[in-house]
Structures are given as structure tokens and as C-alpha cells.
Enzyme design. Sequence first.
Site, PDB file in Angstrom:
ATOM      1  N   VAL A  29      67.579 -43.479 -85.297  1.00 25.71           N
ATOM      2  CA  VAL A  29      66.657 -44.486 -85.836  1.00 25.71           C
ATOM      3  C   VAL A  29      67.328 -45.863 -85.928  1.00 25.71           C
ATOM      4  CG1 VAL A  29      65.295 -45.133 -87.860  1.00 25.71           C
ATOM      5  CG2 VAL A  29      65.312 -42.756 -87.081  1.00 25.71           C
ATOM      6  N   SER A 122      60.182 -40.408 -94.960  1.00 30.88           N
ATOM      7  CA  SER A 122      59.784 -39.326 -94.056  1.00 30.88           C
ATOM      8  C   SER A 122      58.441 -38.769 -94.518  1.00 30.88           C
ATOM      9  CB  SER A 122      60.842 -38.227 -94.119  1.00 30.88           C
ATOM     10  OG  SER A 122      60.321 -37.010 -93.638  1.00 30.88           O
ATOM     11  N   SER A 123      57.698 -38.210 -93.579  1.00 32.05           N
ATOM     12  CA  SER A 123      56.386 -37.655 -93.945  1.00 32.05           C
ATOM     13  C   SER A 123      56.516 -36.429 -94.853  1.00 32.05           C
ATOM     14  CB  SER A 123      55.593 -37.288 -92.686  1.00 32.05           C
ATOM     15  OG  SER A 123      56.268 -36.287 -91.965  1.00 32.05           O
ATOM     16  N   CYS A 124      57.731 -35.859 -94.977  1.00 32.87           N
ATOM     17  CA  CYS A 124      57.885 -34.683 -95.836  1.00 32.87           C
ATOM     18  C   CYS A 124      57.862 -35.046 -97.325  1.00 32.87           C
ATOM     19  CB  CYS A 124      59.134 -33.889 -95.482  1.00 32.87           C
ATOM     20  SG  CYS A 124      60.650 -34.739 -95.884  1.00 32.87           S
ATOM     21  N   TYR A 151      65.571 -32.993 -99.458  1.00 31.04           N
ATOM     22  CA  TYR A 151      65.504 -34.238 -98.675  1.00 31.04           C
ATOM     23  C   TYR A 151      64.330 -35.093 -99.152  1.00 31.04           C
ATOM     24  CZ  TYR A 151      65.112 -37.133 -94.440  1.00 31.04           C
ATOM     25  OH  TYR A 151      65.046 -38.175 -93.551  1.00 31.04           O
ATOM     26  N   LYS A 155      64.220 -38.940-100.747  1.00 33.29           N
ATOM     27  CA  LYS A 155      63.446 -40.007-100.094  1.00 33.29           C
ATOM     28  C   LYS A 155      62.395 -40.589-101.048  1.00 33.29           C
ATOM     29  CE  LYS A 155      65.444 -40.484 -96.184  1.00 33.29           C
ATOM     30  NZ  LYS A 155      66.101 -41.778 -95.911  1.00 33.29           N
ATOM     31  N   PRO A 178      57.861 -42.446 -91.666  1.00 32.63           N
ATOM     32  CA  PRO A 178      57.548 -41.999 -90.305  1.00 32.63           C
ATOM     33  C   PRO A 178      57.250 -40.508 -90.233  1.00 32.63           C
ATOM     34  CG  PRO A 178      59.904 -42.409 -90.514  1.00 32.63           C
ATOM     35  CD  PRO A 178      59.286 -42.725 -91.853  1.00 32.63           C
ATOM     36  N   ASN A 180      57.378 -36.997 -87.647  1.00 33.91           N
ATOM     37  CA  ASN A 180      58.537 -36.439 -86.923  1.00 33.91           C
ATOM     38  C   ASN A 180      58.885 -37.335 -85.734  1.00 33.91           C
ATOM     39  OD1 ASN A 180      57.698 -34.339 -88.674  1.00 33.91           O
ATOM     40  ND2 ASN A 180      58.611 -32.809 -87.343  1.00 33.91           N
ATOM     41  N   HIS A 194      66.239 -31.043 -84.992  1.00 39.19           N
ATOM     42  CA  HIS A 194      64.783 -30.936 -85.120  1.00 39.19           C
ATOM     43  C   HIS A 194      64.219 -30.183 -83.919  1.00 39.19           C
ATOM     44  CE1 HIS A 194      65.390 -34.381 -87.928  1.00 39.19           C
ATOM     45  NE2 HIS A 194      64.491 -33.699 -88.597  1.00 39.19           N
ATOM     46  N   TRP A 217      61.447 -20.887 -82.382  1.00 39.85           N
ATOM     47  CA  TRP A 217      61.462 -20.428 -83.767  1.00 39.85           C
ATOM     48  C   TRP A 217      60.069 -20.342 -84.383  1.00 39.85           C
ATOM     49  CZ3 TRP A 217      65.742 -23.991 -86.302  1.00 39.85           C
ATOM     50  CH2 TRP A 217      66.951 -23.820 -85.595  1.00 39.85           C
ATOM     51  N   ARG A 224      52.454 -30.288 -85.687  1.00 38.73           N
ATOM     52  CA  ARG A 224      53.294 -31.449 -85.967  1.00 38.73           C
ATOM     53  C   ARG A 224      52.825 -32.644 -85.132  1.00 38.73           C
ATOM     54  NH1 ARG A 224      54.576 -28.489 -89.375  1.00 38.73           N
ATOM     55  NH2 ARG A 224      56.646 -27.860 -90.100  1.00 38.73           N
TER      56      ARG A 224
HETATM   57  O1  GFB Z   1      61.474 -30.172 -86.406  1.00 38.69           O
HETATM   58  P1  GFB Z   1      61.619 -29.098 -87.416  1.00 38.69           P
HETATM   59  O2  GFB Z   1      62.981 -28.510 -87.585  1.00 38.69           O
HETATM   60  O3  GFB Z   1      61.184 -29.654 -88.793  1.00 38.69           O
HETATM   61  O4  GFB Z   1      60.661 -27.848 -87.061  1.00 38.69           O
HETATM   62  P2  GFB Z   1      59.965 -29.742 -89.812  1.00 38.69           P
HETATM   63  C1  GFB Z   1      59.300 -27.982 -86.807  1.00 38.69           C
HETATM   64  C2  GFB Z   1      58.682 -26.642 -86.426  1.00 38.69           C
HETATM   65  O5  GFB Z   1      59.179 -26.234 -85.146  1.00 38.69           O
HETATM   66  C3  GFB Z   1      58.949 -25.473 -87.377  1.00 38.69           C
HETATM   67  C4  GFB Z   1      59.579 -24.866 -85.167  1.00 38.69           C
HETATM   68  O6  GFB Z   1      57.769 -24.715 -87.501  1.00 38.69           O
HETATM   69  C5  GFB Z   1      60.026 -24.668 -86.616  1.00 38.69           C
HETATM   70  O7  GFB Z   1      60.031 -23.290 -86.967  1.00 38.69           O
HETATM   71  N1  GFB Z   1      60.608 -24.645 -84.125  1.00 38.69           N
HETATM   72  C6  GFB Z   1      60.451 -23.908 -82.987  1.00 38.69           C
HETATM   73  C7  GFB Z   1      61.864 -25.150 -84.117  1.00 38.69           C
HETATM   74  N2  GFB Z   1      61.581 -23.879 -82.283  1.00 38.69           N
HETATM   75  C8  GFB Z   1      62.483 -24.653 -82.947  1.00 38.69           C
HETATM   76  C9  GFB Z   1      63.837 -25.027 -82.674  1.00 38.69           C
HETATM   77  O8  GFB Z   1      64.456 -24.658 -81.688  1.00 38.69           O
HETATM   78  N3  GFB Z   1      64.444 -25.847 -83.586  1.00 38.69           N
HETATM   79  C10 GFB Z   1      63.784 -26.304 -84.702  1.00 38.69           C
HETATM   80  N4  GFB Z   1      64.435 -27.138 -85.532  1.00 38.69           N
HETATM   81  N5  GFB Z   1      62.501 -25.949 -84.980  1.00 38.69           N
HETATM   82  C11 GFB Z   1      61.738 -31.258 -90.932  1.00 38.69           C
HETATM   83  C12 GFB Z   1      62.306 -31.392 -92.317  1.00 38.69           C
HETATM   84  O9  GFB Z   1      60.722 -30.339 -91.058  1.00 38.69           O
HETATM   85  O10 GFB Z   1      61.145 -32.437 -90.440  1.00 38.69           O
HETATM   86  C13 GFB Z   1      63.011 -32.647 -92.526  1.00 38.69           C
HETATM   87  O11 GFB Z   1      63.065 -30.265 -92.614  1.00 38.69           O
HETATM   88  C14 GFB Z   1      62.341 -33.861 -91.907  1.00 38.69           C
HETATM   89  O12 GFB Z   1      63.143 -32.852 -93.899  1.00 38.69           O
HETATM   90  C15 GFB Z   1      61.848 -33.593 -90.514  1.00 38.69           C
HETATM   91  O13 GFB Z   1      61.298 -34.302 -92.716  1.00 38.69           O
HETATM   92  C16 GFB Z   1      61.038 -34.719 -89.937  1.00 38.69           C
HETATM   93  O14 GFB Z   1      58.930 -30.668 -89.289  1.00 38.69           O
HETATM   94  O15 GFB Z   1      59.460 -28.401 -90.226  1.00 38.69           O
END
Ligand code: GFB
Length: 329
Positions: A29, A122-124, A151, A155, A178, A180, A194, A217, A224
Amino acid sequence: MEGLGHPATTALSRAPMGRVFVAGHTGMVGAAFVRRLAREPDADVVVRSRRDGLDLTDRAAVDRFLADVRPQTMIVAAARVGGIQANATRPEEFLRENLAIALNLIEGARRAGVSRLLFLGSSCIYPRLAPQPMAEDSLLTGPLEPTNEAYAIAKIAGLKLAQACRRQHGLLYHSVMPTNLYGPGDNYHAEDSHVLPGLIRRFDEAARTGAPEVGAWGTGAPRREFLHVDDLADAGIFLLRLAEPPDWVNVGSGVDLTIRELTERVAEAVGYRGRIVWDTARPDGAPRKLLDVSLLTRLGWRARIPLEQGLSETVAAYRRERAAGIWRH
Ligand code: GFB
């Protein structure tokens, strides 16, 4: 907008940006803000990395740096960030470091006479089951998503501190929330990243090795919204130019998709044709996170980079970064 403390108007600020300290310029960012600020003739960008002696969790070091540099404007893009796995398993680190960064920078800015500050959230920060799309005024109306509560609380504290500086001291400190983000310079760590960089790395590897199957996962059902980081930087500069910006404003593309659809798009972008296996032992996180971007749209800004274009450019950037050995993981 009611509840946000300050009515948003499109009137422009006449103050020049002057010296702009971008905190967190080595991250995805912060780097996008530095690229974007190169197009602002009245901005004199200053950065300082941890390697050059500035640890943002060290209050005294931040104070010394700000007293020395005396910026007029500050962009707080520094944070301990990570995907769902990193957030869920290291809450102490995420809460402590992000609280320290927010406090040291916002409080340091106030004491050093920084006149304009943009804090990145963050949107979370919005409740797990907030009505979709999530408007700014859904803040603090319900429980947070447990996987990223630490987190989100840090924020929210940063956003509220910026708002309090504005309310109590008349300082133009405000925030952006923002959705994701993705883009060049992302973190491709296998566990901590992410979803988008995580999938790009695994699916690209599977395509190169001709693997018959690759894992993703969760269930694939969560929805999203994704925004290219260059769009976020553009929105941030737009808000920094307003005379009376909202205390905090959502920045998103206005479009979401399921994680299953996203994996199919990543597979196509990297040329992977094998099977996708869902690891349902991994958490899904929030069922949906789509931001209501009508406030920012009314102010006159909208996202320009569609996911299809942004994704193929990011895959190309990933391959360049990987080939050059500057891949963050
Ligand atoms: O991007 P992500 O880790 O964050 O995961 P969040 C989004 C979705 O993608 C979840 C799935 O439902 C995960 O289970 N997913 C599928 C995966 N495959 C994968 C993979 O290989 N890696 C990951 N990481 N996910 C985060 C927050 O939440 O978003 C932070 O934990 C922050 O605080 C960020 O706000 C923007 O969208 O769930």
C-alpha cells in the site's frame, strides 16, 4: 453523513501537500502511495525504512524522526498485515503492533504539527454480519469477525484517534477503509498471505509443474470484493485534496464474487487446468464483505481498474518479482 461527525463536501483544500511522510512505503500500500504521489507536483515525499533506523513501534524513534523531518502531511500505510491464517493465529502481534503504530504515528503527528493525516484502515472494522453492502455507519453496531478481531480493534482505535484529534484539536486527520486489496509488491507467503497472492503463488506453481490438483482453503462460498492498490492510492490522494473529507470513508470496487469464482479466475490467469480441491479444515472467515461505496461515489471518485485487468497485471508482476528474486514471502 450522519454519525460521521463531519459533513463531507467536494470543496477542495487550498493547502499544498508539502512534505509528505509515507509511513510503510516498503509495503504494497505504501509503495502504491509513493508511486501515485510522484504525479503530485506540490508533494515532496519522505520515506524512512526500518533498515534505516525507524521502527514505527518505537515511540521515541518516531518522535525523533518527525521532529527532524517536520512533514506537513502524513499517510499512515504502515501496519502488520496478513491473511486469515496469520490474523487468526497471531492476535497478540496484530493487536499490539498495529495499536503501537497507530498511536505513535497519529500522536506523534499531532505533537510535531502535522496538519493533514490520512490513516489506512480495513473493511474488517465492520461487524461480521453487517448489512451488505456495508456502509460507514455500520461501525460498532455488532460483533466483529473472530478471525481478525485483533487487527480490526487496532484499526478502529486508529480511526477513532484520528477522529478525536479532529474533533478536539481541529486537525484535519481522517481515514480510509479499503476493501481487500491486491497488486504489485504483495506478500506471497504460503501461509500468511491474503487469498489472491496465496492462490497466484500456488496455482502458478501447479501450472509450471503440471500438478493434477491444487488446494484452496475453506468452502469457497464466502464472497469478497477486491480493489487494485493503485485505485486505493488514487482515492487516498483524492480525499487528501478535499477541504472537508468524511472522518472515514469506504474505498472499494463495488463488486464482489465468491472465493470459488476467484480461484477459477486465478487458474485461468496463470494457465492452470487441473482440479481444485477445497480444504474445509481451513477457516472461511466472514461470509461476505462488500463495501457500500456510495459516499465516495457522491464525492466524485470511483475505481477504474477491473479485476480481470488487475489480475492479469498482478500475475505478470508476480512472475517478474519471482524471477528477479524480490518476491516477498
Ligand atoms: O484474503 P483472506 O486471507 O482474508 O481470505 P479475509 C479470504 C477467503 O479466501 C477466506 C479463502 O474464506 C479463505 O478461507 N482462501 C482460499 C484463502 N484459499 C486461500 C489461500 O490460499 N490463502 C488465503 N489467505 N485464503 C482478512 C483479514 O480476512 O482480510 C485481515 O484477516 C484483513 O484482517 C484482510 O482485513 C483484508 O478477507 O478473510
